[in-house]
Design an enzyme around this catalytic site. Structure first.
Site, PDB file in Angstrom:
ATOM      1  N   LYS A 191      41.975  30.248  48.730  1.00  0.00           N
ATOM      2  CA  LYS A 191      42.115  31.364  47.787  1.00  0.00           C
ATOM      3  C   LYS A 191      40.734  31.922  47.480  1.00  0.00           C
ATOM      4  O   LYS A 191      39.791  31.157  47.297  1.00  0.00           O
ATOM      5  CB  LYS A 191      42.769  30.864  46.494  1.00  0.00           C
ATOM      6  CG  LYS A 191      42.646  31.820  45.298  1.00  0.00           C
ATOM      7  CD  LYS A 191      43.487  31.370  44.127  1.00  0.00           C
ATOM      8  CE  LYS A 191      43.116  32.107  42.850  1.00  0.00           C
ATOM      9  NZ  LYS A 191      44.028  31.830  41.741  1.00  0.00           N
TER      10      LYS A 191
ATOM     11  N   LYS B 113      38.793  34.202  44.645  1.00  0.00           N
ATOM     12  CA  LYS B 113      38.821  34.908  43.356  1.00  0.00           C
ATOM     13  C   LYS B 113      38.192  36.279  43.549  1.00  0.00           C
ATOM     14  O   LYS B 113      37.009  36.376  43.894  1.00  0.00           O
ATOM     15  CB  LYS B 113      38.034  34.083  42.328  1.00  0.00           C
ATOM     16  CG  LYS B 113      37.721  34.765  41.025  1.00  0.00           C
ATOM     17  CD  LYS B 113      38.942  35.217  40.274  1.00  0.00           C
ATOM     18  CE  LYS B 113      39.883  34.069  39.970  1.00  0.00           C
ATOM     19  NZ  LYS B 113      41.146  34.511  39.371  1.00  0.00           N
TER      20      LYS B 113
ATOM     21  N   ASP C 218      42.999  37.003  44.624  1.00  0.00           N
ATOM     22  CA  ASP C 218      43.384  37.194  43.216  1.00  0.00           C
ATOM     23  C   ASP C 218      42.411  38.135  42.513  1.00  0.00           C
ATOM     24  O   ASP C 218      41.385  37.706  42.000  1.00  0.00           O
ATOM     25  CB  ASP C 218      43.390  35.823  42.505  1.00  0.00           C
ATOM     26  CG  ASP C 218      43.730  35.938  41.028  1.00  0.00           C
ATOM     27  OD1 ASP C 218      44.132  37.020  40.583  1.00  0.00           O
ATOM     28  OD2 ASP C 218      43.595  34.911  40.321  1.00  0.00           O
TER      29      ASP C 218
ATOM     30  N   ASN D 125      42.736  39.463  39.731  1.00  0.00           N
ATOM     31  CA  ASN D 125      42.910  39.358  38.275  1.00  0.00           C
ATOM     32  C   ASN D 125      43.259  40.700  37.619  1.00  0.00           C
ATOM     33  O   ASN D 125      42.676  41.058  36.576  1.00  0.00           O
ATOM     34  CB  ASN D 125      41.696  38.717  37.601  1.00  0.00           C
ATOM     35  CG  ASN D 125      41.786  37.195  37.576  1.00  0.00           C
ATOM     36  OD1 ASN D 125      40.856  36.513  37.969  1.00  0.00           O
ATOM     37  ND2 ASN D 125      42.914  36.635  37.136  1.00  0.00           N
TER      38      ASN D 125
ATOM     39  N   GLU E  41      47.754  37.708  44.499  1.00  0.00           N
ATOM     40  CA  GLU E  41      47.947  37.246  43.119  1.00  0.00           C
ATOM     41  C   GLU E  41      47.472  38.323  42.147  1.00  0.00           C
ATOM     42  O   GLU E  41      46.320  38.769  42.228  1.00  0.00           O
ATOM     43  CB  GLU E  41      47.136  35.952  42.961  1.00  0.00           C
ATOM     44  CG  GLU E  41      47.361  35.214  41.668  1.00  0.00           C
ATOM     45  CD  GLU E  41      46.610  33.879  41.667  1.00  0.00           C
ATOM     46  OE1 GLU E  41      46.581  33.187  42.712  1.00  0.00           O
ATOM     47  OE2 GLU E  41      46.039  33.539  40.610  1.00  0.00           O
TER      48      GLU E  41
ATOM     49  N   ASN F  56      49.713  34.713  37.344  1.00  0.00           N
ATOM     50  CA  ASN F  56      49.472  33.930  36.140  1.00  0.00           C
ATOM     51  C   ASN F  56      49.008  34.872  35.034  1.00  0.00           C
ATOM     52  O   ASN F  56      48.372  34.462  34.068  1.00  0.00           O
ATOM     53  CB  ASN F  56      48.428  32.824  36.363  1.00  0.00           C
ATOM     54  CG  ASN F  56      47.046  33.377  36.664  1.00  0.00           C
ATOM     55  OD1 ASN F  56      46.789  33.844  37.773  1.00  0.00           O
ATOM     56  ND2 ASN F  56      46.143  33.347  35.702  1.00  0.00           N
TER      57      ASN F  56
ATOM     58  N   ASP G 243      50.984  26.324  34.957  1.00  0.00           N
ATOM     59  CA  ASP G 243      49.752  25.637  34.566  1.00  0.00           C
ATOM     60  C   ASP G 243      50.165  24.912  33.304  1.00  0.00           C
ATOM     61  O   ASP G 243      50.478  25.560  32.297  1.00  0.00           O
ATOM     62  CB  ASP G 243      48.636  26.660  34.299  1.00  0.00           C
ATOM     63  CG  ASP G 243      47.340  25.987  33.842  1.00  0.00           C
ATOM     64  OD1 ASP G 243      47.410  24.911  33.217  1.00  0.00           O
ATOM     65  OD2 ASP G 243      46.264  26.552  34.095  1.00  0.00           O
TER      66      ASP G 243
ATOM     67  N   HIS H 229      48.263  27.432  38.870  1.00  0.00           N
ATOM     68  CA  HIS H 229      47.010  28.062  38.441  1.00  0.00           C
ATOM     69  C   HIS H 229      46.033  27.001  37.952  1.00  0.00           C
ATOM     70  O   HIS H 229      46.432  25.919  37.524  1.00  0.00           O
ATOM     71  CB  HIS H 229      47.353  29.030  37.297  1.00  0.00           C
ATOM     72  CG  HIS H 229      46.179  29.478  36.503  1.00  0.00           C
ATOM     73  ND1 HIS H 229      45.787  28.855  35.334  1.00  0.00           N
ATOM     74  CD2 HIS H 229      45.294  30.480  36.709  1.00  0.00           C
ATOM     75  CE1 HIS H 229      44.725  29.475  34.856  1.00  0.00           C
ATOM     76  NE2 HIS H 229      44.410  30.467  35.666  1.00  0.00           N
TER      77      HIS H 229
ATOM     78  N   ASN I 234      42.022  26.526  35.808  1.00  0.00           N
ATOM     79  CA  ASN I 234      40.680  26.865  35.318  1.00  0.00           C
ATOM     80  C   ASN I 234      39.798  25.649  35.566  1.00  0.00           C
ATOM     81  O   ASN I 234      40.292  24.609  36.001  1.00  0.00           O
ATOM     82  CB  ASN I 234      40.711  27.178  33.817  1.00  0.00           C
ATOM     83  CG  ASN I 234      41.210  28.584  33.538  1.00  0.00           C
ATOM     84  OD1 ASN I 234      40.793  29.537  34.178  1.00  0.00           O
ATOM     85  ND2 ASN I 234      42.104  28.709  32.585  1.00  0.00           N
TER      86      ASN I 234
END
Ligand code: GKR
Ligand code: MG
Length: 428
Positions: free
Chosen positions: A196, A198, A227, A229, A252, A275, A299, A326, A328
């Site tokens: 993945k 980010k 992703d 975001n 994502e 997410n 998550d 998900h 962090n």
């Protein structure tokens, strides 16, 4: 059994300068460790994302928790519900991470009670979640655009003696070649079989080029995810999503809101995961009505615990959603809890996200947990199967006190590098 004490310990762990849609990771990430002890001499553990707000929310329910029976989660949860103010799903906030506190209080106590139950009955938490469907839980490589630097005590400097992944973890990755080099080093160290990236850091063309470079380097048998975001508009998501058809396992959160995601989903063949737009039980009717995503990323820190994540999985089965996970930044207590969930959830069929490779410190006995072929083996002991290394916990708490961070704020961190930089909900 009765809970006799509840300890809340904020900690800080070193974190390199990773970029995301909201800015830049600080040299330290924050976590909070919760310990419940019982009248039978057992200790249950949990770990949640750290902030003064979460610590205060946990401390506010301490008197409710003490005296409760950790074997009766329904009774404790009902008491907590009476104590915690309701929290609408908008409290999640606009940032890549989830700003809610109530779900984290539930999560910490659910996990610590499950750890106690497992220890009381001499079984792993995965058994209490319904049984083990996989002993080896697969995780995905989680790549980040990053500035040069190690983070932690070295702040944005580097350790010239580092080798292997420890050296690669320090290097900048700001273009497709840098992203591929980071992936090679991470895959070589951990054996991940999914990757993945980010996104949400650079214009879509640059991030799409990085995904294509990963595809060329690793081939079609390695599933890839991007992703951004939710920094793209619906139109941008459709345009660049089309460019990536056939390249991604899933895209994502390209854009905001369930309506926006549903519009993108109608236009693309690539599955969409989230997410950000479906993040609580209150969001599930909208998800079912609009068809906002194909895959929901659970998550347990934000869905209210491991048992709530199992409830989400049942919903996903009923409404034809896949489940992925998900992450962090986190340490080993969370990795153990994630692994028990991954071992017990039949329809968690995607490799789970984890930030674990980005950290190097640990607070559990035995130090860093091992990955083999990208998988973490289900811990053997009762409960979560991990125990606190008290000296390491004390060190991480001392770091927290020195770091002086009350919450995660990637925008402020980015402004130290790029004066005046501002988070924008939608950028491209
Ligand atoms: O750690 O920078 C980060 C991520 O952006 C994280 O905050 C997100 O919550 O991993 C995340 C995601 O959206 O998947
Ligand atoms: Mg995400």
């Amino acid at each position: 059994m009765r809970i006799t004490a509840m300890h809340i310990t904020p900690i800080a762990l070193g974190d390199p300068p990773l970029l995301n849609a909201a800015g830049l990771h600080a040299p330290y990430c924050l976590r909070t460790v919760v310990e419940l002890t019982t009248d039978q001499g057992l200790t249950g553990l949990a770990e949640v994302p750290g902030s003064v707000a979460v610590d205060q929310a946990l401390a506010a329910v301490r008197d409710t928790v003490i005296g409760s029976d950790p074997l009766n989660w329904h009774a404790l949860r009902a008491k907590l519900a009476g104590r915690c103010a309701p929290e609408a799903s908008v409290a999640r906030g606009d940032k890549p991470w989830d700003g809610r506190t109530r779900v984290q209080v539930y999560s910490a106590l659910d996990v610590a009670c499950l750890d106690l139950q497992g220890k009381a009955f001499g079984v792993p938490v995965a058994h209490l979640l319904g049984g083990v469907v996989r002993e080896r839980v697969p995780y995905s490589a989680y790549l980040f655009y990053k500035y040069e630097g190690a983070g932690g005590e070295l702040a944005f400097g580097t350790d010239p003696a580092a080798t292997g992944w420890a050296a690669a973890r320090q290097r900048a990755a700001l273009d497709p070649d840098g992203v591929v080099a980071q992936a090679e080093a991470m895959v070589a160290e951990f054996g991940f079989e999914s990757i993945k990236l980010k996104g949400g850091c650079f214009a879509p063309a640059q991030e799409v080029a990085a995904m294509r470079a990963l595809r060329r380097r690793f081939g079609p048998h390695v599933p890839l995810r991007l992703d951004p975001n939710a920094l793209w508009t619906v139109e941008t998501s459709i345009q660049w999503g089309r460019e990536l058809e056939g390249v991604l396992e899933y895209l994502e959160d390209p854009c905001r809101t369930q309506d926006g995601m549903a519009a993108v989903r109608r236009a693309l063949k690539t599955p969409l995961a989230t997410n950000m737009c479906t993040t609580s039980f209150d969001d599930l009717p909208g998800s079912a009505r609009l068809g906002s995503e194909d895959i929901i990323l659970t998550d347990h820190h934000f869905w209210g615990g491991l048992r709530s994540s199992m409830e989400l999985a049942a919903h996903c089965r009923t409404f034809g959603r896949g489940v992925s996970m998900h992450s962090n930044n986190h340490a080993g207590i969370s990795l153990a809890a994630m692994t028990h969930l991954g071992a017990a959830m039949p329809n968690l069929t995607y490799a789970l996200d984890t930030h674990y490779p980005w950290q190097w410190e640990e607070i559990i006995i035995g130090g860093r947990m091992k990955f083999d072929g990208g998988c973490v083996e289900l811990p053997r002991g009762p409960g979560l199967g991990v125990e606190l290394d008290r000296a390491a916990l004390a060190r991480a708490h001392a770091t927290y006190r020195r770091a002086g961070l009350a919450e995660r704020n990637d925008e402020i961190e980015m402004q130290k590098k790029v004066p005046g930089w501002k988070f924008a909900q939608t950028r491209w």
